[in-house]
Design a protein around this motif. Structure first.
Motif, PDB file in Angstrom:
ATOM      1  N   TYR A 195       0.852  -1.178   0.000  1.00 21.12           N
ATOM      2  CA  TYR A 195       0.000   0.000   0.000  1.00 21.12           C
ATOM      3  C   TYR A 195       0.893   1.236   0.000  1.00 21.12           C
ATOM      4  O   TYR A 195       1.642   1.474   0.949  1.00 21.12           O
ATOM      5  N   ALA A 238      -2.942   5.627   6.043  1.00 21.93           N
ATOM      6  CA  ALA A 238      -2.248   4.387   5.700  1.00 21.93           C
ATOM      7  C   ALA A 238      -2.283   3.385   6.849  1.00 21.93           C
ATOM      8  O   ALA A 238      -2.567   2.199   6.656  1.00 21.93           O
ATOM      9  N   GLU A 239      -2.008   3.858   8.047  1.00 20.89           N
ATOM     10  CA  GLU A 239      -2.000   2.963   9.213  1.00 20.89           C
ATOM     11  C   GLU A 239      -3.396   2.426   9.498  1.00 20.89           C
ATOM     12  O   GLU A 239      -3.554   1.258   9.855  1.00 20.89           O
ATOM     13  N   LYS A 251      -4.218  -0.159   6.777  1.00 25.71           N
ATOM     14  CA  LYS A 251      -3.395  -1.350   7.040  1.00 25.71           C
ATOM     15  C   LYS A 251      -4.012  -2.194   8.159  1.00 25.71           C
ATOM     16  O   LYS A 251      -4.151  -3.411   8.026  1.00 25.71           O
ATOM     17  N   HIS A 252      -4.393  -1.515   9.241  1.00 25.33           N
ATOM     18  CA  HIS A 252      -4.978  -2.213  10.392  1.00 25.33           C
ATOM     19  C   HIS A 252      -6.242  -2.969   9.990  1.00 25.33           C
ATOM     20  O   HIS A 252      -6.434  -4.138  10.372  1.00 25.33           O
ATOM     21  N   GLU A 282      -5.632  -5.976   7.593  1.00 17.23           N
ATOM     22  CA  GLU A 282      -5.060  -7.120   8.305  1.00 17.23           C
ATOM     23  C   GLU A 282      -6.142  -7.940   9.006  1.00 17.23           C
ATOM     24  O   GLU A 282      -5.944  -9.116   9.287  1.00 17.23           O
ATOM     25  N   VAL A 324       0.131  -6.480   5.098  1.00 20.03           N
ATOM     26  CA  VAL A 324       0.237  -5.210   4.386  1.00 20.03           C
ATOM     27  C   VAL A 324       1.557  -4.512   4.687  1.00 20.03           C
ATOM     28  O   VAL A 324       1.892  -4.270   5.851  1.00 20.03           O
ATOM     29  N   ASP A 325       2.310  -4.201   3.634  1.00 16.32           N
ATOM     30  CA  ASP A 325       3.523  -3.391   3.754  1.00 16.32           C
ATOM     31  C   ASP A 325       3.207  -1.983   3.271  1.00 16.32           C
ATOM     32  O   ASP A 325       2.501  -1.801   2.276  1.00 16.32           O
ATOM     33  N   LEU A 326       3.735  -0.990   3.989  1.00 18.31           N
ATOM     34  CA  LEU A 326       3.466   0.404   3.655  1.00 18.31           C
ATOM     35  C   LEU A 326       4.685   1.091   3.050  1.00 18.31           C
ATOM     36  O   LEU A 326       5.823   0.831   3.447  1.00 18.31           O
ATOM     37  N   THR A 329     -12.826   0.823   3.921  1.00 24.79           N
ATOM     38  CA  THR A 329     -11.821  -0.239   3.827  1.00 24.79           C
ATOM     39  C   THR A 329     -12.447  -1.568   3.428  1.00 24.79           C
ATOM     40  O   THR A 329     -11.822  -2.371   2.733  1.00 24.79           O
TER      41      THR A 329
END
Length: 219
Positions: A5, A13-14, A17-18, A21, A27-29, A105
């Protein structure tokens, strides 16, 4: 499933990602375009999510460079921009899907899962019609790589050549649970496929049957 992402808004982004998951995705940022491109070039991701407006290198630039290097990983573009031309450009450069900000999301997760779905029967299968050969496994039409949605459309058209494939069926088959609201984009993909056929100098063409759907026929 491993997802990259690329998003410079760290709080967003965080949060995304949360939530992703929670759908069993790793997920890699990356927070700028150059970092995102370097990570994407590793070729380890099942799906890449690119914001268009990024520092150092735009999401569109990343998309273009990945496709030039024949990296076919499914890519979803994100943007707050409402310009249709911006969306069309991304799709024509090889994006598999497009999601406008703000988004939920859950919708993003559903789109990722839709891109990841693969029919069990497509192992090493080739569809043929007149001078066209479509390799389902490689998503290649006469050697030309197609995006996931382009591949899904041509697959359905070539399974039943010269017969109408209903628009609603294509939307449900190719977009899955995300079909609602995407009917305006299907013509963009059809235009792209027509351009591919023209460049191949194929003896076939894709017809729009008004009010019904589409079919591939002899030109």
């Amino acid at each position: 499933m491993r997802v990259l992402y690329v998003e410079d808004e760290k709080f967003l982004a965080e949060a995304v990602k949360h939530n992703l998951e929670k759908h069993d995705m790793d997920v890699d940022l990356a927070t700028d375009g150059e970092e995102g491109l370097n990570m994407a070039l590793n070729g380890i991701y099942d799906c890449i999510i690119l914001d268009i407006m990024l520092p150092r290198l735009s999401g569109t630039d990343i998309l273009q460079r990945l496709r030039e290097k024949k990296i076919s990983t499914p890519i979803i573009m994100l943007s707050a921009l409402a310009d249709v031309d911006d969306k069309v450009r991304g799709l024509n450069l090889g994006a598999d899907d497009y999601l406008a900000k703000p988004f939920k999301t859950a919708e993003l997760a559903a789109r990722i899962m839709a891109l990841m779905r693969r029919p069990a029967e497509v192992q090493d299968q080739v569809l043929e019609f007149l001078d066209l050969k479509y390799n389902i496994t490689e998503k290649e039409l006469n050697g030309v790589s197609l995006t996931t949605k382009e591949a899904g459309i041509i697959n359905e058209l070539m399974k039943t050549p010269e017969k109408i494939v209903k628009k609603e069926y294509l939307l449900n088959k190719v977009w899955g649970a995300d079909a609602y609201g995407e009917d305006n984009y299907i013509e963009v993909y059809m235009s792209r496929l027509r351009k591919v056929l023209k460049n191949l100098k194929s003896k076939t063409k894709i017809l729009t049957v008004r009010g019904l759907g589409y079919k591939i026929v002899k030109a």
